[in-house]
Write a protein that holds these residues in place. Sequence first.
Motif, PDB file in Angstrom:
ATOM      1  N   UNK A 115       8.753 -16.697  12.612  1.00  0.00           N
ATOM      2  CA  UNK A 115       8.504 -17.300  11.182  1.00  0.00           C
ATOM      3  C   UNK A 115       8.639 -15.872   9.797  1.00  0.00           C
ATOM      4  N   UNK A 116       8.594 -17.049   8.573  1.00  0.00           N
ATOM      5  CA  UNK A 116       8.744 -15.634   7.881  1.00  0.00           C
ATOM      6  C   UNK A 116       8.228 -14.784   7.514  1.00  0.00           C
ATOM      7  N   UNK A 117       6.946 -15.491   7.347  1.00  0.00           N
ATOM      8  CA  UNK A 117       6.427 -14.447   7.048  1.00  0.00           C
ATOM      9  C   UNK A 117       5.345 -13.029   7.921  1.00  0.00           C
ATOM     10  N   UNK A 118       5.936 -13.774   9.229  1.00  0.00           N
ATOM     11  CA  UNK A 118       6.015 -12.512  10.648  1.00  0.00           C
ATOM     12  C   UNK A 118       7.251 -11.730   9.958  1.00  0.00           C
ATOM     13  N   UNK A 119       8.151 -12.283   9.379  1.00  0.00           N
ATOM     14  CA  UNK A 119       9.570 -11.594   9.605  1.00  0.00           C
ATOM     15  C   UNK A 119       9.399 -10.351   8.349  1.00  0.00           C
ATOM     16  N   UNK A 120       8.556 -10.617   6.897  1.00  0.00           N
ATOM     17  CA  UNK A 120       8.290  -9.833   5.972  1.00  0.00           C
ATOM     18  C   UNK A 120       7.109  -8.750   6.333  1.00  0.00           C
ATOM     19  N   UNK A 121       6.128  -9.388   7.165  1.00  0.00           N
ATOM     20  CA  UNK A 121       5.305  -8.354   7.710  1.00  0.00           C
ATOM     21  C   UNK A 121       5.437  -7.338   8.323  1.00  0.00           C
ATOM     22  N   UNK A 122       7.074  -7.472   9.456  1.00  0.00           N
ATOM     23  CA  UNK A 122       7.746  -6.834  10.186  1.00  0.00           C
ATOM     24  C   UNK A 122       8.507  -5.660   9.621  1.00  0.00           C
ATOM     25  N   UNK A 123       8.927  -6.315   8.496  1.00  0.00           N
ATOM     26  CA  UNK A 123       9.880  -5.822   7.786  1.00  0.00           C
ATOM     27  C   UNK A 123       8.907  -4.495   6.630  1.00  0.00           C
ATOM     28  N   UNK A 124       7.576  -4.903   6.524  1.00  0.00           N
ATOM     29  CA  UNK A 124       6.648  -3.889   5.420  1.00  0.00           C
ATOM     30  C   UNK A 124       6.299  -2.906   6.008  1.00  0.00           C
ATOM     31  N   UNK A 125       6.382  -3.457   7.753  1.00  0.00           N
ATOM     32  CA  UNK A 125       5.682  -2.192   8.616  1.00  0.00           C
ATOM     33  C   UNK A 125       6.483  -1.619   8.901  1.00  0.00           C
ATOM     34  N   UNK A 126       7.960  -1.416   9.354  1.00  0.00           N
ATOM     35  CA  UNK A 126       8.886  -0.586   9.149  1.00  0.00           C
ATOM     36  C   UNK A 126       9.261   0.029   8.336  1.00  0.00           C
ATOM     37  N   UNK A 127       9.051  -0.205   6.481  1.00  0.00           N
ATOM     38  CA  UNK A 127       9.640   0.436   5.731  1.00  0.00           C
ATOM     39  C   UNK A 127       8.173   1.423   5.976  1.00  0.00           C
ATOM     40  N   UNK A 128       7.052   0.891   5.888  1.00  0.00           N
ATOM     41  CA  UNK A 128       6.103   2.219   5.314  1.00  0.00           C
ATOM     42  C   UNK A 128       6.351   2.650   6.479  1.00  0.00           C
ATOM     43  N   UNK A 129       5.967   2.290   7.927  1.00  0.00           N
ATOM     44  CA  UNK A 129       6.787   3.940   8.960  1.00  0.00           C
ATOM     45  C   UNK A 129       7.031   4.580   8.072  1.00  0.00           C
ATOM     46  N   UNK A 130       9.077   4.279   8.175  1.00  0.00           N
ATOM     47  CA  UNK A 130      10.318   5.122   7.209  1.00  0.00           C
ATOM     48  C   UNK A 130      10.229   5.916   6.318  1.00  0.00           C
ATOM     49  N   UNK A 131       9.091   5.240   5.421  1.00  0.00           N
ATOM     50  CA  UNK A 131       8.611   5.826   4.612  1.00  0.00           C
ATOM     51  C   UNK A 131       7.678   7.290   4.872  1.00  0.00           C
ATOM     52  N   UNK A 132       6.728   6.939   5.507  1.00  0.00           N
ATOM     53  CA  UNK A 132       5.677   7.955   6.110  1.00  0.00           C
ATOM     54  C   UNK A 132       6.335   8.796   6.710  1.00  0.00           C
ATOM     55  N   UNK A 133       7.686   8.936   7.875  1.00  0.00           N
ATOM     56  CA  UNK A 133       8.372   9.691   8.111  1.00  0.00           C
ATOM     57  C   UNK A 133       9.292  10.369   6.914  1.00  0.00           C
ATOM     58  N   UNK A 134      10.069   9.748   6.245  1.00  0.00           N
ATOM     59  CA  UNK A 134      10.672  10.740   4.882  1.00  0.00           C
ATOM     60  C   UNK A 134       9.730  11.663   4.531  1.00  0.00           C
ATOM     61  N   UNK A 135       8.499  10.947   3.921  1.00  0.00           N
ATOM     62  CA  UNK A 135       7.511  11.880   3.133  1.00  0.00           C
ATOM     63  C   UNK A 135       7.095  13.205   3.447  1.00  0.00           C
ATOM     64  N   UNK A 136       7.017  12.756   5.322  1.00  0.00           N
ATOM     65  CA  UNK A 136       6.284  13.863   6.155  1.00  0.00           C
ATOM     66  C   UNK A 136       8.100  15.373   6.037  1.00  0.00           C
ATOM     67  N   UNK A 137       8.896  14.444   5.857  1.00  0.00           N
ATOM     68  CA  UNK A 137       9.941  15.233   6.705  1.00  0.00           C
ATOM     69  C   UNK A 137      10.308  15.946   5.044  1.00  0.00           C
ATOM     70  N   UNK A 138      10.585  15.348   4.041  1.00  0.00           N
ATOM     71  CA  UNK A 138      10.382  15.779   2.633  1.00  0.00           C
ATOM     72  C   UNK A 138       9.159  17.051   2.096  1.00  0.00           C
TER      73      UNK A 138
END
Length: 185
Positions: free
Chosen positions: A9-32
Motif C-alpha cells: 500500500x502507498x502508506x507503507x511505501x511512503x513510510x519505508x521511503x521515509x525510514x530509509x531516508x532517515x537511516x541514510x541521513x543519519x549515516x551521512x551526518x555521522x560520516x560528515x
Amino acid sequence: HSVMNKDVPTVEYVEEINRLFEERSAEAVQYETEIITRSLPAHPGVAKQRLISALEKPFHEHHRRVLEEKLQEVEALIYEQREAETLLEQAGTSDDPLEILGMVLQAYEVFPYISGMSARLAQARQTALDPLVAQMDAHYRKAGVLLKTDTHEAYEQVRAEIANSAQVAARWPEAERPPKLVDLL
C-alpha cells in the motif's frame, strides 16, 4: 514486504521511503561529523567549508539541525581564531616585551590551536623575563652599593630600590611568576 513489491500500500511505501531516508541521513551526518571533527579545533575554516558543502545535501530535518549546530560551534571557533590572530599581529607591532607577552598570552587563552603558538608563547616569556631580571638585578646592585655608605639616607634609598625591584616583578602578566623572578624577590 519489499518496497519494490507493487502490492505494498502507498502508506507503507511512503513510510519505508521515509525510514530509509532517515537511516541514510543519519549515516551521512555521522560520516560528515567524523570528518569535520578531525579538523577541529585547529582548522575551523576547513570544518566550515565541509559543513557548508554538507548542508547543501538533503538531510532529515533532525540531522540538518545537528549540522547547523555544529556550524555555529565552528563559526565561534573561527571568531576566536581571528581574535587570537589579531592579538598576535598587535604583539608584532609592539617594542615592549611585557606587552608582547601579555598579547601572546591573551591570544593563547582565546585560541591556543594556532600552529607554533606554544613555542611563540615560550619565546615571548623568555624575551620578557630577561629584561625584568636585569632591571631587578640593577636595583639590587644599587641597593648593595648604597648599603655600604651606612647612612640613614642610604637606608631609605635601599628600601626604595628594593620596592622598585618588587614593582618590576609585579609587572609580570601571569599569576605565577617564573622562578628567576621569584628567586630575586
